[in-house]
Every structure is written in C-alpha cells, then in structure tokens.
Design an enzyme around this catalytic site. Structure first.
Site, PDB file in Angstrom:
ATOM      1  N   GLY A 155       0.793  -1.190   0.179  1.00 46.50           N
ATOM      2  CA  GLY A 155       0.109   0.183   0.033  1.00 46.50           C
ATOM      3  C   GLY A 155       0.906   1.278  -0.083  1.00 46.50           C
ATOM      4  O   GLY A 155       0.441   2.254  -0.664  1.00 46.50           O
ATOM      5  N   ASP A 156       1.978   1.244   0.671  1.00 44.01           N
ATOM      6  CA  ASP A 156       2.961   2.204   0.808  1.00 44.01           C
ATOM      7  C   ASP A 156       3.403   2.680  -0.520  1.00 44.01           C
ATOM      8  O   ASP A 156       3.671   3.775  -1.074  1.00 44.01           O
ATOM      9  CB  ASP A 156       3.980   2.376   1.741  1.00 44.01           C
ATOM     10  CG  ASP A 156       3.530   2.058   3.083  1.00 44.01           C
ATOM     11  OD1 ASP A 156       2.146   2.490   3.304  1.00 44.01           O
ATOM     12  OD2 ASP A 156       4.096   1.337   4.039  1.00 44.01           O
TER      13      ASP A 156
END
Length: 311
Positions: free
Chosen positions: A252-253
């Site tokens: 997600g990052d």
C-alpha cells in the site's frame, strides 16, 4: 515538491519463519531491518521511481539516528523533529504461506512544543506546488485531528494533501477534504460501519462519496484483487497482477508513493494508474519494506489492465 509526514516512524524488523507456532519455539530463517513507517516507505518508493521528496516527522533515540542515517545514505532529504524516548521497532513475522503477523510498538510521546515545531516546519514547505503525504499512525501526545489541521493549513497556502490513514485520523481528516485518498477495503468498511465484506460495486459507490466530499482522486486497494481508481472524470477497476509474492508488507505504501510521484510528474491519469499497479505488485515481491526497483515497476506496469467503470 513532495513532503511525506511520518508521525510514528519505526525500524521495521521482518523475520521469515516456516509457520508461526503460538506458545512454542519458532526458529527464524531470515531477518531484514529497514527504516520504516508509512510516510518513510512512501519516500523510499518515490526515490526508487526517480523522484525526490522530503521525509518529515518525529524521531528519537538510537533508532531515530539510524533512520536518519539510512535515509541520508539512500539520498532522501529529511527534516525530522527530535523527541525524547526511542523510536519504535515494529516486528513483522512472515510465514512461508505469505501470512503476516505484525507486532507494532506504540512509539515515544510527543510534547506540544515538539508538535508545534513540526507544524511550523511543514508550513514553511506549503505552496501551490507542494504535496503533503500524511500516512500512518500517530504517537502519544498527538490529537486525532492532527491530519485535519495539517490539511487545512496546507490548503490555505494552495498545497495539496494525499491521505493514507485509518479510523479517527481518516474520519477527522475528511472534514478538511484532502485532495487524494488511498483507503483499503477494510478501512472503508469500518468507516461506513459495514459488518460484512463490501462488494466491488459498493466500494466504488463509497469511493464516489469520497469524491463528493471534495477529493480529486480516490484509490481503493483490494489486496490481491487489485484496486479501484476514481476521479470525477474517469473511473477504472484494475485486477491484481500475478507475481511471486513474498508478503503484502509495504504494498500500500508503494502504491501511495507512485500516486505522489505521478502527481509531481504530472503524469496522465492512466499512466499514473499503471505505475501504481506496478509499484504495488513489485512491493509484494520485495523482502522487508524495501521498495521495488524502477525496472521491475515498469515491467509490471505494462501488464496492468485498466477496465473502465461506467457511471
């Protein structure tokens, strides 16, 4: 200019084991240590993609010093406020089947003076060409409306905000209408108080509500199922890319990093989507919270399938 804000950074310690046996001895096969925290991971991805960012937030103790040195060695500019206490260590236990168990420490307490110091520094970066990435949890001493306050201050100077947060941080921030949002499926389900797994159509509807609240872009990540990319003009569903996965840590990052990089480079929406899908899938193959290489991201981005969602 991209400024990532990591209120609660960490040394990410990722250990590989065959299978987690509760209440028994577990032998570790491999250990990886990384400078981490969501905003810092975003900065690492931006750097790997070829962009620049300033990593801001709070650090303390030996771990904080290590984080600053590691980022400096990677060529990432930093502007951290020093706090008392020790920056946390987060343990991520990765089993052979890909299941991840995370044990995250709370982090040191931050004083009002230290918080004001950070806010003043951020205000100095704010301007029409600035994007603030507000990502992750907050330590003790920080009110849950902090991301809303930063967003309001940024907007007063014409700056943009990309938000990746959960719970009260997310709901409070929506009152200030962040420009870009990256919730995942479970975060949206909690926000809308759903007691069942939302369908893809429901996720799209929830994302559209976020746009009506003032966001220019909403990206809803759905794990291996892919992601949904929404703006007021165009909306796409992207199936997940097939890769040899190590763990989902940092995926997600990496997606947020690609979103920020795409904004800074003024990429067309479709090109930004492909980059996001490539970065997210590439991160799944990485060990620890290391970002995928630009070469791998570009290779995977070519495989991204953009399926238009008709309104």
């Amino acid at each position: 200019m991209i400024v990532t804000v990591t209120m609660n950074p960490a040394i990410d310690k990722t250990v590989d084991i065959d299978r987690l046996e509760r209440g028994d001895l577990n032998r570790i096969k491999r250990v990886e240590l990384d400078a981490g925290g969501k905003g810092i991971n975003v900065s690492k991805t931006i750097k790997e993609l070829g962009g620049k960012s300033i990593a801001a937030g709070f650090v303390g103790g030996i771990n904080g010093t290590i984080i600053k040195h590691v980022l400096a060695d990677q060529g990432i500019e930093t502007d951290f406020v020093e706090v008392n206490g020790e920056t946390r260590t987060n343990l991520k236990v990765v089993e052979e089947n890909g299941e991840v168990t995370e044990l995250n420490e709370p982090g040191p307490e931050v004083s009002k003076e230290q918080l004001e110091d950070l806010l003043n520094r951020l205000d100095g970066y704010a301007g029409p060409e600035t994007l603030f990435v507000l990502a992750g949890s907050i330590p003790k001493g920080i009110p849950t409306d902090i991301y809303r306050r930063i967003t309001e201050a940024a907007h007063q100077k014409g700056a943009k905000v990309l938000l990746d947060a959960d719970g009260p941080l997310f709901s409070e921030s929506l009152k200030a209408s962040p420009d870009m949002l990256k919730p995942n499926r479970s975060e949206l389900e909690r926000y809308y108080q759903m007691d069942y797994r939302a369908s893809e159509q429901e996720l799209v509807s929830m994302g559209q509500k976020l746009l009506e609240n003032g966001a220019n872009m909403a990206v809803i990540s759905m794990g291996q199922m892919g992601a949904v990319f929404l703006t007021n003009e165009k909306q796409y569903r992207c199936p997940g890319l097939l890769v040899k996965a190590h763990s989902t840590v940092g995926a997600g990052d990496a997606l947020v990093g690609a979103m920020a990089y795409g904004w800074d480079e003024k990429l067309p929406f479709e090109d930004c989507i492909r980059l996001c899908m490539g970065a997210s899938a590439g991160a799944v193959t990485s060990i620890g919270t290391k970002p995928p290489s630009r070469e791998l991201v570009d290779e995977l981005a070519k495989k991204a399938e953009l399926l238009e969602i008709r309104k």
